[in-house]
Design an enzyme around this catalytic site. Structure first.
Site, PDB file in Angstrom:
ATOM      1  CB  ALA A  35      14.183 -29.615 -10.861  1.00 21.18           C
ATOM      2  CD  GLU A 117     -18.268  -8.181  -0.354  1.00 21.66           C
ATOM      3  OE1 GLU A 117     -17.104  -8.554  -0.565  1.00 21.66           O
ATOM      4  OE2 GLU A 117     -19.169  -8.915   0.083  1.00 21.66           O
ATOM      5  CE  LYS A 119     -11.340  -7.484  -8.209  1.00 18.91           C
ATOM      6  NZ  LYS A 119      -9.893  -7.536  -8.067  1.00 18.91           N
ATOM      7  NE  ARG A 140      -8.089 -17.202  -7.466  1.00 17.33           N
ATOM      8  CZ  ARG A 140      -7.715 -17.419  -8.724  1.00 17.33           C
ATOM      9  NH1 ARG A 140      -6.450 -17.264  -9.064  1.00 17.33           N
ATOM     10  NH2 ARG A 140      -8.599 -17.791  -9.623  1.00 17.33           N
ATOM     11  CD  GLU A 177      -7.503  -9.520  -2.386  1.00 17.45           C
ATOM     12  OE1 GLU A 177      -8.095 -10.625  -2.400  1.00 17.45           O
ATOM     13  OE2 GLU A 177      -6.975  -9.025  -3.386  1.00 17.45           O
ATOM     14  CB  CYS A 411      27.711  12.362  -3.684  1.00 15.55           C
ATOM     15  SG  CYS A 411      26.311  13.064  -2.816  1.00 15.55           S
ATOM     16  CB  CYS A 434      26.643  13.568   2.112  1.00 14.53           C
ATOM     17  SG  CYS A 434      25.461  13.779   0.788  1.00 14.53           S
TER      18      CYS A 434
END
Ligand code: IVH
Length: 671
Positions: A35, A117, A119, A140, A177, A411, A434
């Site tokens: 909000a 497996e 991860k 998720r 994933e 620079c 440069c």
């Protein structure tokens, strides 16, 4: 609110919104309620509506999605998406195995079948296929309700829109994933740095940020990947085991990690874990452990779940890739496009087998936010081969002698004054000469849509630089045949061709020349607009901010960038030397002087002498601005036939009303 105050407020609101967007989309850690966010978003929309002349096309209020502070719709998971309990060492992995056997009343020397497996370190999503058709996908979220990211998931190339099977289940929910390959992460990071954006802390954040883009055309540009690893609700098909489930979905076209392996007994689990740990650095994506699951679904059901995690699976985490060391120095480093990045020189420290001695601090805002100072003890983290990052400062170890590195004024490579463009976090060197940027700027200058110097690609430009033949763009026009003959494998004919190509480029149109200069935010289209509005480079160099802003499509950011570019003496010198060598960009359309400078025109009703677009172009060529609505700031309203409310408004406000003929008279008349 007057223009000045409105402009300040708009800048402030945009900053605030982009910070909140970053926290919400990238860090997944909003600071304010939806909000409260809506409120500031609406204020920006309102202000931009009242002050169309202050609108920047990149403003969040102007983006796809319109004037809505859109966030994602919510989708609930029919079956909650649980998380996993962690094991951090061999003993804890062995405990998991014993626990399960006890629970199932098996003897300790029986071997259970597990699926092991990798991860993946990305973010979990749920995909829903109805009768084989991909119909929805969500993040998720809190495990019960996630965000609807269906459109963004559709951009993942390896995800089929329908399952490749004749008799698909009525409903198939698959969890997986989403992640970003390290190579893609690296590219994204450097692109963002060059674009002056906020960096992603790691590949996981980058994947999350990319998937949670409201505009899926942005997600499409980020090559996300996915591996699927678990069922959600499945109707119309039974699976007996995790292995059976994975091989079924693999055969239906869903991506499944090829490193998944079925093993028997906890010893084999531990050797899988060690094998993956050793492989970790050579994988193209980041993994932070292995997940071990009881293979049999009936056994999984017997074991059941605790509140937040199943009893039948465990995440065996790898040691974190973090180390602690001291920042010995911080050096500003100039990137290929002029972005100046603070780089920490670290006391060398081994982080999971690799010696780390440097870490990027991304930019000054980021460095100040984390308050990283020379002499600080810091925690560093690395992912794959990605440049290590400083995670945080161990403030409690400060002695008081630590020193922050101030923003450089010049620079470090070429001495040009450094600029910070409003709305960007990056500081830049805008110097055309440069050395850090020269390769990139020459390649761009010579490219097809710019000066089109055929044959002058990266390979030759590199040699020009190595031999010290070119120190700035202008030097290209002072090269002789003998210079090219010093190149490896250069023949007389090729040298001649290159020289001719350089010679030919002297007469390119002004728009191309402006584009070729590589002024930040000035793409081909804007360069052409500038060329037709100003007619010569001399006039463009002298352009004031107001004159630039009077060109539609040139917003404050672009105007500022152009002004800064030409304020740089080095840049003006380079252009002058090019002209001295005979570069003579051909002016395009005849310009109309600045006869409409500072004037705003509104066209209304149906026009018969010209189209709306032509009318706008004429106004812009005269340095004026064509607006869509009438306000006190409108200088003239040009009324065609059947003009309606805008005409009334003009009368009401006392704005001067002209016919199409009057307008043409202004265009064609003397200055
Ligand atoms: S299974 C109930 N398998 O790790 C089982 N998760 O800490 C749910 N993850 O939220 C997860 N690779 O985002 C499973 N091969 C894999 C995984 C994996 C990565 C993530 C997933 C999950 C988190 C749990």
């Amino acid at each position: 609110m007057d223009n000045h105050a409105a402009s300040d407020r708009i800048v402030g609101l945009k900053k605030e919104i982009s910070l909140h967007n970053y926290r919400y989309f990238v860090l997944d850690d909003p600071e304010i309620s939806d909000a409260a966010y809506d409120l500031i978003f609406r204020e920006l929309v309102e202000l931009e509506r009242e002050h169309p002349e202050l609108v920047d096309p990149n403003s969040p209020a102007q983006r796809v999605g319109g004037a809505q502070p859109v966030r994602f719709n919510q989708l609930s998971h029919r079956i909650p998406m649980l998380s996993l309990e962690n094991a951090f060492n061999d003993a804890e992995i062995a405990d998991f195995d014993s626990r399960i056997k006890r629970y199932l009343s098996l003897s300790p020397d029986q071997s259970l079948v597990y699926l092991c497996e990798p991860k993946l370190d990305g973010l979990a999503v749920e995909l829903v296929f109805e009768n084989g058709e991909f119909v929805a996908g969500s993040t998720r979220g809190d495990g019960f309700i996630g965000e609807d990211v269906t459109q963004n998931l559709k951009t993942i190339k390896t995800l089929p829109p329908r399952l490749e099977v004749a008799d698909p289940p009525k409903r198939l929910e698959v969890r997986g994933e989403v992640f970003l390959n390290l190579k893609d992460f690296q590219k994204l990071t450097s692109d963002r740095e060059e674009a002056g954006g906020l960096p992603f802390a790691n590949p996981r954040n980058a994947a999350a940020g990319s998937l949670r883009q409201l505009d899926s055309t942005i997600t499409r540009k980020r090559p996300l990947s996915i591996f699927c690893f678990a069922p959600g609700e499945v109707i119309g098909r039974e699976f007996g085991s995790q292995e059976e489930f994975l091989s079924a979905i693999l055969s239906w076209g869903l991506p499944v990690n090829p490193l998944i392996r079925k093993v028997s007994g906890i010893r084999e689990v531990i050797s899988y874990y060690n094998e993956m740990l050793a492989k970790r650095d050579s994988l193209p994506y980041e993994i932070d452990g292995v997940v071990v699951k009881v293979d049999s679904f009936p056994l999984q059901r017997d074991l059941g779940e605790k509140t937040r995690s199943p009893r039948w699976a465990i995440a065996c985490k790898f040691p974190p890739r973090q180390g602690e060391t001291v920042v010995e120095d911080i050096c500003p480093q100039v990137g290929r496009t002029g972005v100046i990045t603070p780089v920490a020189q670290l006391r060398p420290v081994e982080v999971s087998g690799v010696l780390v001695s440097r870490a990027t601090l991304h930019n000054w805002d980021e460095m100040e936010k984390k308050d990283i100072r020379i002499g600080d003890t810091v925690v560093v983290e690395r992912a794959g081969d990605v440049i290590p990052a400083v995670v945080r400062v161990r403030v409690e170890k400060r002695t008081g002698a630590e020193k922050p590195l101030p923003l450089p004024s010049f620079c470090p490579e070429c001495g040009s004054e450094v600029v910070k463009i409003p709305d960007e976090v990056a500081v830049r060197c805008m110097g055309l000469s440069c050395p850090a940027q020269l390769l990139g700027s020459i390649v761009h200058f010579a490219s097809r849509n710019a000066m089109d110097i055929e044959g002058l690609g990266e390979r030759f430009v590199e040699q020009l630089l190595q031999l010290g033949l070119v120190k700035n763009l202008a030097d290209l026009y002072y090269l002789g045949r003998e210079d090219f003959m010093r190149f490896v494998r250069m023949g007389d004919k090729l040298a001649g061709n290159l020289l001719a190509a350089i010679e030919n480029s002297k007469q390119r149109e002004l728009g191309r020349f402006v584009y070729a200069l590589g002024i930040r935010h000035v793409g081909e289209h804007t360069a052409r607009l500038l060329a037709s509005a100003f007619g010569s480079i001399e006039d463009l160099v002298k352009a004031t901010e107001d004159e630039l802003l009077s060109i539609r499509e040139v917003g404050p950011q672009v105007a500022q960038s152009i002004i800064t570019f030409f304020l740089n003496k080095q840049n003006r010198d380079v252009i002058e030397r090019m002209f001295a060598a005979g570069v003579k960009p051909a002016a395009g359309e005849k310009r109309l002087g600045g006869r409409f400078a500072g004037k705003t025109f509104v066209f209304t009703g149906s026009l018969s002498l010209f189209t709306r677009d032509e009318a706008k172009r004429l106004v812009e060529r005269g340095g004026g601005h064509a607006a869509g609505s009438v306000s006190r700031k409108t200088s003239f309203v040009i009324a065609g036939t059947d003009a309606g409310s805008k005409l009334l408004k003009a009368r009401e406000l006392g704005v001067k009303i002209l016919s199409e003929d009057d307008f043409l008279g202004m265009v064609e008349g003397p200055d």
